[in-house]
Design a protein around this motif. Sequence first.
Motif, PDB file in Angstrom:
ATOM      1  N   ARG A 114       0.835  -1.207   0.000  1.00  0.00           N
ATOM      2  CA  ARG A 114       0.000   0.000   0.000  1.00  0.00           C
ATOM      3  C   ARG A 114       0.869   1.257   0.000  1.00  0.00           C
ATOM      4  N   ARG A 115       1.969   1.231   0.739  1.00  0.00           N
ATOM      5  CA  ARG A 115       2.857   2.405   0.759  1.00  0.00           C
ATOM      6  C   ARG A 115       3.415   2.689  -0.634  1.00  0.00           C
ATOM      7  N   VAL A 116       3.791   1.641  -1.336  1.00  0.00           N
ATOM      8  CA  VAL A 116       4.305   1.829  -2.696  1.00  0.00           C
ATOM      9  C   VAL A 116       3.204   2.349  -3.605  1.00  0.00           C
ATOM     10  N   LEU A 117       2.001   1.807  -3.457  1.00  0.00           N
ATOM     11  CA  LEU A 117       0.863   2.283  -4.240  1.00  0.00           C
ATOM     12  C   LEU A 117       0.641   3.778  -4.017  1.00  0.00           C
ATOM     13  N   GLU A 118       0.774   4.217  -2.791  1.00  0.00           N
ATOM     14  CA  GLU A 118       0.566   5.633  -2.467  1.00  0.00           C
ATOM     15  C   GLU A 118       1.680   6.509  -3.018  1.00  0.00           C
ATOM     16  N   GLN A 119       2.879   5.937  -3.162  1.00  0.00           N
ATOM     17  CA  GLN A 119       4.035   6.727  -3.596  1.00  0.00           C
ATOM     18  C   GLN A 119       4.173   6.813  -5.109  1.00  0.00           C
ATOM     19  N   VAL A 120       3.557   5.874  -5.832  1.00  0.00           N
ATOM     20  CA  VAL A 120       3.672   5.874  -7.294  1.00  0.00           C
ATOM     21  C   VAL A 120       3.003   7.124  -7.862  1.00  0.00           C
ATOM     22  N   ASN A 121       3.698   7.805  -8.741  1.00  0.00           N
ATOM     23  CA  ASN A 121       3.175   9.046  -9.317  1.00  0.00           C
ATOM     24  C   ASN A 121       2.560   8.850 -10.693  1.00  0.00           C
ATOM     25  N   GLU A 122       2.640   7.645 -11.242  1.00  0.00           N
ATOM     26  CA  GLU A 122       2.073   7.396 -12.563  1.00  0.00           C
ATOM     27  C   GLU A 122       0.607   7.001 -12.447  1.00  0.00           C
ATOM     28  N   ARG A 123      -0.070   7.000 -13.596  1.00  0.00           N
ATOM     29  CA  ARG A 123      -1.478   6.618 -13.606  1.00  0.00           C
ATOM     30  C   ARG A 123      -1.627   5.169 -13.172  1.00  0.00           C
ATOM     31  N   LEU A 124      -2.601   4.925 -12.312  1.00  0.00           N
ATOM     32  CA  LEU A 124      -2.831   3.586 -11.792  1.00  0.00           C
ATOM     33  C   LEU A 124      -3.687   2.800 -12.783  1.00  0.00           C
ATOM     34  N   THR A 125      -3.121   1.735 -13.325  1.00  0.00           N
ATOM     35  CA  THR A 125      -3.819   0.878 -14.280  1.00  0.00           C
ATOM     36  C   THR A 125      -3.984  -0.519 -13.691  1.00  0.00           C
ATOM     37  N   ASP A 126      -4.760  -1.342 -14.392  1.00  0.00           N
ATOM     38  CA  ASP A 126      -4.895  -2.740 -13.970  1.00  0.00           C
ATOM     39  C   ASP A 126      -3.533  -3.407 -13.867  1.00  0.00           C
ATOM     40  N   ASN A 127      -2.695  -3.209 -14.891  1.00  0.00           N
ATOM     41  CA  ASN A 127      -1.387  -3.853 -14.899  1.00  0.00           C
ATOM     42  C   ASN A 127      -0.526  -3.392 -13.742  1.00  0.00           C
ATOM     43  N   LEU A 128      -0.515  -2.091 -13.480  1.00  0.00           N
ATOM     44  CA  LEU A 128       0.309  -1.573 -12.394  1.00  0.00           C
ATOM     45  C   LEU A 128      -0.172  -2.111 -11.050  1.00  0.00           C
ATOM     46  N   LEU A 129      -1.477  -2.173 -10.856  1.00  0.00           N
ATOM     47  CA  LEU A 129      -2.009  -2.727  -9.612  1.00  0.00           C
ATOM     48  C   LEU A 129      -1.578  -4.181  -9.445  1.00  0.00           C
ATOM     49  N   GLN A 130      -1.651  -4.969 -10.518  1.00  0.00           N
ATOM     50  CA  GLN A 130      -1.251  -6.368 -10.444  1.00  0.00           C
ATOM     51  C   GLN A 130       0.234  -6.498 -10.125  1.00  0.00           C
ATOM     52  N   VAL A 131       1.058  -5.628 -10.692  1.00  0.00           N
ATOM     53  CA  VAL A 131       2.491  -5.668 -10.414  1.00  0.00           C
ATOM     54  C   VAL A 131       2.742  -5.369  -8.932  1.00  0.00           C
ATOM     55  N   ILE A 132       2.084  -4.343  -8.409  1.00  0.00           N
ATOM     56  CA  ILE A 132       2.259  -3.983  -7.000  1.00  0.00           C
ATOM     57  C   ILE A 132       1.806  -5.125  -6.098  1.00  0.00           C
ATOM     58  N   GLU A 133       0.767  -5.835  -6.492  1.00  0.00           N
ATOM     59  CA  GLU A 133       0.276  -6.966  -5.705  1.00  0.00           C
ATOM     60  C   GLU A 133       1.209  -8.167  -5.773  1.00  0.00           C
ATOM     61  N   THR A 134       2.035  -8.249  -6.823  1.00  0.00           N
ATOM     62  CA  THR A 134       2.773  -9.477  -7.119  1.00  0.00           C
ATOM     63  C   THR A 134       4.258  -9.427  -6.810  1.00  0.00           C
ATOM     64  N   VAL A 135       4.913  -8.320  -7.124  1.00  0.00           N
ATOM     65  CA  VAL A 135       6.375  -8.309  -7.137  1.00  0.00           C
ATOM     66  C   VAL A 135       6.965  -8.567  -5.744  1.00  0.00           C
ATOM     67  N   ASP A 136       8.092  -9.242  -5.728  1.00  0.00           N
ATOM     68  CA  ASP A 136       8.799  -9.602  -4.498  1.00  0.00           C
ATOM     69  C   ASP A 136       9.047  -8.357  -3.649  1.00  0.00           C
ATOM     70  N   LEU A 137       8.805  -8.480  -2.352  1.00  0.00           N
ATOM     71  CA  LEU A 137       8.948  -7.321  -1.456  1.00  0.00           C
ATOM     72  C   LEU A 137      10.371  -6.772  -1.434  1.00  0.00           C
ATOM     73  N   ALA A 138      11.349  -7.629  -1.725  1.00  0.00           N
ATOM     74  CA  ALA A 138      12.741  -7.174  -1.672  1.00  0.00           C
ATOM     75  C   ALA A 138      13.014  -6.054  -2.663  1.00  0.00           C
ATOM     76  N   VAL A 139      12.321  -6.069  -3.802  1.00  0.00           N
ATOM     77  CA  VAL A 139      12.563  -5.050  -4.825  1.00  0.00           C
ATOM     78  C   VAL A 139      11.316  -4.217  -5.071  1.00  0.00           C
ATOM     79  N   LEU A 140      10.430  -4.183  -4.104  1.00  0.00           N
ATOM     80  CA  LEU A 140       9.182  -3.437  -4.254  1.00  0.00           C
ATOM     81  C   LEU A 140       9.423  -1.966  -3.944  1.00  0.00           C
ATOM     82  N   THR A 141       9.626  -1.174  -4.979  1.00  0.00           N
ATOM     83  CA  THR A 141       9.790   0.269  -4.836  1.00  0.00           C
ATOM     84  C   THR A 141       8.980   0.951  -5.932  1.00  0.00           C
ATOM     85  N   PRO A 142       8.616   2.222  -5.740  1.00  0.00           N
ATOM     86  CA  PRO A 142       7.850   2.924  -6.784  1.00  0.00           C
ATOM     87  C   PRO A 142       8.538   2.929  -8.142  1.00  0.00           C
ATOM     88  N   THR A 143       9.850   3.097  -8.150  1.00  0.00           N
ATOM     89  CA  THR A 143      10.575   3.144  -9.422  1.00  0.00           C
ATOM     90  C   THR A 143      10.527   1.804 -10.132  1.00  0.00           C
TER      91      THR A 143
END
Length: 378
Positions: free
Chosen positions: A157-186
């Motif tokens: 959720r913190r990364v979701l709040e920090q992302v400055n790009e438009r929130l799309t289905d794909n971006l939401l799925q990536v945020i839900e999926t990607v390994d926490l070790a490399v989970l950053t807005p960039t």
Amino acid sequence: MTNHLIEHLRSNAATNQPGKDWFSPLSGWLLATLVGLEEDCGGTLLFAFKSGGPLWRNAVAVAVATGALDHHPETFLLRAHGEIDESRDAPSLRAQFAKAIQTMKPRQIVEAALDVLPPSLCGSLKKIGNEVFTTPEAYKRLIDLLCSTKAEDRARRRVLEQVNERLTDNLLQVIETVDLAVLTPTIVTRIHDAGEAHRLNARLRAIRQLCSTANDQSLRESADAMGSNFNAGSLARSWLARADRLEPLGLPIDEAAPEVIRINPAKAEEWGRLFRNCVSSYANEMAAGASAFFVIEALSVIVVLRLTDAGWMLVGVHTHGNGPVPRAVVETVKEKLCALGVLCILPIKPKGPAASAISGFRRDIDWEFEFEGMSAWD
């Protein structure tokens, strides 16, 4: 297109004022829902196109996705206005819903649709913009993520709040999926979809398994160092070049032959300098487990094994500077490895009168295996 919308467009066509009645695009499941509501309450579709801005549309999408229209319109209307019109000539609940959302602000719609307003939901809806999520389920997942109290979901959720790009289905799925070790807005904005996120996760699992220095902090630092140039393949290659704990071959050679030293990617460059060859360029192949490289120092050779459906097979013997390997040395290597369960065969020259007539023909054949450093025997 309904009579209200057609009449509006017709009445303004003569004004010839470009842009005056430009409407934001609306399509998909939400458009189908609003078309249905138009039949219950005329003017709903016109309002959605002309007056309902991006945040209003997404608020309505949340209400519909969470069942406010089809499953509990009474609850929605009570929260919205404190009453339901139940008079004899009262419009249907669908019509009352359609009329209500046209008089409500986006936040009011969301509050009437949900028991509790999730943190940062309105901000997330703003990021979605004009093009709503392609499915109602995506809104449900967004709400579940924002409402979750799990530590992992809070990090997402913190990364979701920090992302400055438009929130799309794909971006939401990536945020839900990607390994926490490399989970950053960039990083999440550099990954195209959930499929790519899953592939990245698989690579990170392999890196953790093969590299003793790979922990969450070091992986994150490596990914962050790439910045906007982040590439999952490049990250994996750079780490696998440091692999120092390869999978065992399943042969006695793993433990019963201390004089046969396995080369791992972390030591490949060192051995390459010593033998003056390019063994370090095979680091990724070593890590993948397709080939295995061993040093037999007593014989001054590097031997190459390749995995086949019959087991591990000897396919190469190399000495310093890739010079010629004496037949006696190759035979000694063969005997040693055969005793350790390796399939060892050597190329031979063909016999018979036809052999000399077509000498050189063999070079044009695309052999599946090339026996490197082992000359054909007579």
